[in-house]
Each structure stands twice: as C-alpha cells, then as structure tokens.
Design an enzyme around this catalytic site. Structure first.
Site, PDB file in Angstrom:
ATOM      1  CB  CYS A  32     -56.586 -92.807  14.634  1.00  0.00           C
ATOM      2  SG  CYS A  32     -56.653 -91.345  15.597  1.00  0.00           S
ATOM      3  NE  ARG A  92     -48.504 -94.113  11.818  1.00  0.00           N
ATOM      4  CZ  ARG A  92     -49.792 -93.811  11.927  1.00  0.00           C
ATOM      5  NH1 ARG A  92     -50.138 -92.670  12.467  1.00  0.00           N
ATOM      6  NH2 ARG A  92     -50.725 -94.638  11.489  1.00  0.00           N
ATOM      7  CG  ASP A 125     -47.771 -95.184  15.989  1.00  0.00           C
ATOM      8  OD1 ASP A 125     -48.463 -95.128  17.020  1.00  0.00           O
ATOM      9  OD2 ASP A 125     -46.617 -94.717  15.921  1.00  0.00           O
ATOM     10  NE  ARG A 143     -46.545 -86.829  13.331  1.00  0.00           N
ATOM     11  CZ  ARG A 143     -47.063 -87.948  13.838  1.00  0.00           C
ATOM     12  NH1 ARG A 143     -47.834 -88.708  13.095  1.00  0.00           N
ATOM     13  NH2 ARG A 143     -46.802 -88.302  15.074  1.00  0.00           N
ATOM     14  CG  HIS A 153     -53.292 -86.057  12.768  1.00  0.00           C
ATOM     15  ND1 HIS A 153     -53.162 -87.295  13.356  1.00  0.00           N
ATOM     16  CD2 HIS A 153     -52.288 -85.976  11.854  1.00  0.00           C
ATOM     17  CE1 HIS A 153     -52.118 -87.935  12.831  1.00  0.00           C
ATOM     18  NE2 HIS A 153     -51.575 -87.157  11.919  1.00  0.00           N
ATOM     19  CD  GLU A 158     -58.747 -90.616  10.625  1.00  0.00           C
ATOM     20  OE1 GLU A 158     -59.960 -90.429  10.503  1.00  0.00           O
ATOM     21  OE2 GLU A 158     -58.084 -90.174  11.598  1.00  0.00           O
ATOM     22  CG  ASP A 159     -52.882 -91.140  10.765  1.00  0.00           C
ATOM     23  OD1 ASP A 159     -53.584 -90.139  10.608  1.00  0.00           O
ATOM     24  OD2 ASP A 159     -52.586 -91.602  11.879  1.00  0.00           O
TER      25      ASP A 159
END
Ligand code: CIR
Length: 256
Positions: free
Chosen positions: A251, A86, A61, A134, A164, A66-67
């Site tokens: 993202c 991740r 991923d 998350r 999200h 962005e995460d």
C-alpha cells in the site's frame, strides 16, 4: 523490472486512518516516519528511483498511495476509491503521475465505478482484480476495458474476508504467489507455484517484489524463511504502525 516508485510521507492525521483493528492502538507518527524512511531505503536498495511526496494532512490514509492509481507499462489508471475519506486522494497524486505518463495514456475509473489499487494484482500483462467492499463490478468492468484498450487483460476475483485482494495474495514473479485464507484453495491461482501463509502470519501475505528482491514485513519468520527458501533475496521492513490502520507493504508505494 521496475525503475520508479512513488511514495507519500505519512501525515499526523494517520491516527484517524480507517481501521478494522482498533485494538492495535493508534499509529505512533514518529515511529511511522522512521519505518517510512526504512521503506524508502529498501526501495532504493532494489534499484528504483523514489519520488517522495509531502504529507497530506487532508487525507489521513494518504500515505497508502497504492490505492490511488495503477501504473502499468503502457498506461496509468487513476482509481476512484470507495471510502469517502479517500475520494480526493487520486487528484492529489495526478501531478506526480503526469511527470511519468503522457496525457493520452492516463485513464480514469469513474462513478458509479469504484476501484482501489490494493485490489489490483499485476502478473505480467494480466491483472487480477478483487471485487471487494471497496471495488465494485462496474469499477472492474471499466478497468478491464482500459486494460484491453492497451493490449492487456484482467479478471475479477470475488473476495469476502480481507480488505483488498493483495491483503491476502501477492504475486512475487517467477510464476509464484503468496496466498493466505480464502485464496489458498482458489482455483484462479492453482497454476502458480503457491507459498501458503498460515493464519498467524496472514499479514505477511502482502509482500512486495522489486527487481528480484522481496520486501517482507518484520515479525513473520515463517513467511521470511519460505520466501528465502524459494530463492529470493529479501529485505525486512517493519510496518507495525501502518498495520494499525490496515496498511501493508504494498500500500505504501506505486511501483512502475
Ligand atoms: C484504508 O482502509 O483504506 C486504509 N486504512 C488502508 C489502506 C490499505 N491499502 C492497501 O491495502 N492497498
């Protein structure tokens, strides 16, 4: 105004990315790369300089940069993703972030806090933070404390149906938000001008504002029309391959 963006090319392992919609099939990597080219072109058209990072096959991923961080005017906040596959991604992003931020302006969300950037919506110097599967309460507490240290503020938004926060609500500047599903009647967003997104176009509530232009995903004519009618310039980018692994427009980049 944004002057920079960071993206990471999708890797072949993206077919193993986390998904809640296996029925959509696996991403086609060649098409994903072409869509990524178009995405980068759209960012450049909006006037930002784009730093393009190499694909990272260790993290399926990893194109969803962005995460991994929240890059503000005053500081960079490196996240602690909740998803096990991740967890290592933020570390891989650090060298690129260090090119733009001095060490004393780089902060970290630490365990047991978890936070993913998709849960953070910036509206000026205030940040809405989704409390999701998350991002936990401790991650939000740390995040707000960092914001406060740099003269900014934040508030939590509990959510229950989407991945999200920004899966369901996007701030597109000028006091305007795109809202869908559980956020339509959320009083936290009542003072904004709201563009309501119908369930059949909910994926397009994740749009990206950059320097006066809104990038809208391809295939959502009602959202595109509503954004145009509200007075924005628009660019349409197809993200069909990213949608298959729950990824949207925002993202795919860090904008700052
Ligand atoms: C994940 O589940 O973590 C990825 N497959 C999708 C991440 C989407 N990121 C975002 O909404 N900011």
């Amino acid at each position: 105004m944004f002057t920079n963006a960071i993206v990471r090319r999708p890797c072949r392992a993206i077919v193993h990315g986390i998904t809640s919609s296996p029925e959509l099939g696996k991403p086609d990597i060649e098409l994903a790369l072409k869509q990524h080219d178009d995405y980068i072109a759209a960012l450049k058209q909006c006037g930002v300089k784009v730093t393009v990072l190499e694909p990272d096959e260790a993290y399926p991923d990893s194109c969803f940069v962005e995460d991994t961080a929240v890059l503000t005017r005053k500081c960079a906040i490196i996240t602690n993703p909740c998803a096990d596959s991740r967890k290592g991604e933020p570390l891989e992003m650090l060298p690129a972030i260090r090119r733009f931020y001095e060490e004393e302006t780089i902060e970290y969300i630490k365990a047991p806090g978890t936070l993913e950037g998709g849960d953070v919506m910036m509206a000026g110097d205030h940040f809405y933070i989704g409390q999701s599967n998350r991002t936990n309460a401790e991650g939000i507490r740390q995040f707000i404390s960092i914001l406060n240290k740099f003269g900014m503020t934040g508030s939590a938004v509990p959510l229950s149906t989407v991945l999200h926060l920004k899966t369901g609500v996007s701030y597109i500047e000028n006091n305007t938000v795109l809202v869908s599903g559980e956020f339509i009647d959320d009083t936290r967003f009542a003072s904004f001008k709201r563009i309501t997104v119908a369930p059949d176009e909910a994926y397009a509530s994740n749009c990206v504002w950059i320097n006066g232009t809104v990038i809208v995903p391809a295939g959502y004519p009602n959202v595109l029309n509503a954004v145009k009618t509200t007075g924005y310039k628009t660019i349409v980018v197809d993200t069909s391959e990213y949608r298959k692994v729950d990824g949207g427009l925002s993202c795919l980049s860090l904008r700052f």
